[in-house]
Design a protein around this motif. Structure first.
Motif, mmCIF file in Angstrom:
data_model
loop_
_atom_site.group_PDB
_atom_site.id
_atom_site.type_symbol
_atom_site.label_atom_id
_atom_site.label_comp_id
_atom_site.label_asym_id
_atom_site.label_seq_id
_atom_site.Cartn_x
_atom_site.Cartn_y
_atom_site.Cartn_z
ATOM 1 N N VAL A 101 64.851 66.803 -22.075
ATOM 2 C CA VAL A 101 65.111 65.354 -22.360
ATOM 3 C C VAL A 101 64.191 64.527 -21.382
ATOM 4 O O VAL A 101 64.127 64.689 -20.295
ATOM 5 N N ILE A 102 63.718 63.443 -21.982
ATOM 6 C CA ILE A 102 63.113 62.304 -21.209
ATOM 7 C C ILE A 102 63.588 61.185 -21.625
ATOM 8 O O ILE A 102 63.824 60.839 -22.892
ATOM 9 N N LEU A 103 64.096 60.322 -20.696
ATOM 10 C CA LEU A 103 64.740 59.043 -20.904
ATOM 11 C C LEU A 103 63.495 57.825 -20.771
ATOM 12 O O LEU A 103 62.668 58.158 -19.988
ATOM 13 N N THR A 104 63.644 56.992 -21.870
ATOM 14 C CA THR A 104 62.552 55.937 -21.935
ATOM 15 C C THR A 104 63.243 54.438 -21.871
ATOM 16 O O THR A 104 64.350 54.587 -22.485
ATOM 17 N N ASP A 105 62.744 53.675 -21.195
ATOM 18 C CA ASP A 105 63.088 52.236 -21.193
ATOM 19 C C ASP A 105 64.507 52.069 -20.526
ATOM 20 O O ASP A 105 64.521 51.217 -19.614
ATOM 21 N N ARG A 106 65.579 52.674 -21.074
ATOM 22 C CA ARG A 106 66.878 52.407 -20.378
ATOM 23 C C ARG A 106 67.264 53.750 -19.886
ATOM 24 O O ARG A 106 66.915 54.748 -20.525
ATOM 25 N N SER A 107 68.387 53.749 -18.736
ATOM 26 C CA SER A 107 68.702 54.834 -18.137
ATOM 27 C C SER A 107 70.350 55.166 -18.520
ATOM 28 O O SER A 107 70.789 54.197 -19.168
#
Ligand code: GZL
Length: 307
Positions: A101-107
């Motif tokens: 999984v990759i988080l983008t923009d917000r964590s």
């Protein structure tokens, strides 16, 4: 795009192709639209088969989409979490299914950092601090009270929490700065306008508006003008994002300062996805590069703005 359903995929099949499942927050702002465009165009350019889902601002739709991506056995899952909390269960399901999984923009606020490979996005606390620092400079040497109203982003969202915290931390240095009202405008123009109308009715004196994004600031400008006041002059306005409409208002003097938050995360996301798929180690945190704009700088920058 459908609410939480897969809106179809771009690119063909084939074994060596990477398939990415992406769950997007929604389409609440100009920033979000530009972010979606960057992701979709970058996937096509990278030859990545993108399964894109629009959650329409609902966490349950994102969780549903992530479960659907797991069932489809995609190679990698990426998403922008609409809020910080409530992700551990579904992220553990992805981990147990051996899907990175990759988080983008917000964590997310998960304590278990093994639940995602990396997080690419802005430092929202720093964005709030930059907004506060401009205000402190703007009122340097003055001692009269400065009444501030604040339009917050989506409740529970990392950018809302952090932009509020960063701004408050900087202005607390001087007691003349008072946040006299603070309420969510859900990152949208419509809500920003409605809440600003209420602020204008309830607050005897407003000197400054701090809006967590351009769209709420633009909605507030409509309310300020309808109340017969001059945005940027009678009420100074600071926003975050620097999308074209915000920069246009800044260049026109209706906004005083914008802290940039880049939505163009697509190219780096696709590079990260390829590295993760290839089993390469990637840095836990990829910070996006961004700046700030005054009214003069906006006039110069506007012609070249990509979004
Ligand atoms: C910030 C992003 C925020 C934008 C808003 O990275 O999550 O959400 O600032 C958008 O415009 O709605």
């Amino acid at each position: 795009c459908g609410g939480g359903d897969d809106a179809g995929s771009s690119g063909g099949g084939g074994d060596d192709k990477i398939t990415m499942g992406f769950s997007q927050v929604g389409a609440e702002s100009g920033w979000r639209t530009a972010n979606t465009k960057s992701i979709q165009e970058s996937a096509a350019a990278a030859g990545i088969d993108l399964k894109f889902s629009d959650a329409q601002g609902k966490q349950e739709n994102q969780i549903k989409a992530i479960r659907s991506f797991i069932a489809q056995r995609v190679d990698v899952i990426a998403f922008s979490p609409v809020v910080e909390s409530g992700w551990d269960t579904v992220l553990k399901e992805a981990k147990d299914a051996n899907i990175p999984v990759i988080l983008t923009d917000r964590s997310v606020d998960s304590q278990d950092k093994t639940l995602y490979k990396t997080f690419i996005g802005s430092d929202f606390v720093l964005e709030g601090k930059k907004a506060g620092e401009w205000l402190v400079k703007e009122y340097e040497g003055k001692s009269d009270p400065v009444n501030i109203v604040e339009l917050q982003g989506t409740p529970g969202a990392a950018p809302a929490n952090d932009r509020k915290a960063g701004f408050a931390e900087v202005i607390k240095a001087d007691p003349k700065f008072k946040i006299v009202a603070s309420q969510t405008g859900q990152f949208t123009r419509t809500d920003g306008k409605e809440v600003m109308e209420a602020f204008l009715k309830s607050q005897p004196k407003i000197d400054v508006l701090y809006a967590h994004n351009d769209d709420m600031g633009l909605g507030a400008i409509e309310a300020i003008e309808a109340a017969g006041k001059k945005p940027g002059t009678d009420i100074k306005i600071i926003t975050v994002d620097a999308v074209k409409d915000g920069m246009t208002a800044l260049a026109a003097g209706k906004i005083n300062y914008i802290v940039e938050c880049s939505p163009l995360l697509g190219p780096q996301l696709m590079d990260l996805a390829k590295k993760v798929k290839a089993g390469e180690t990637v840095e836990q945190r990829v910070l996006t590069q961004e700046t700030t704009f005054t009214q003069e700088q906006a006039k110069t920058a506007l012609p070249d703005r990509k979004y």
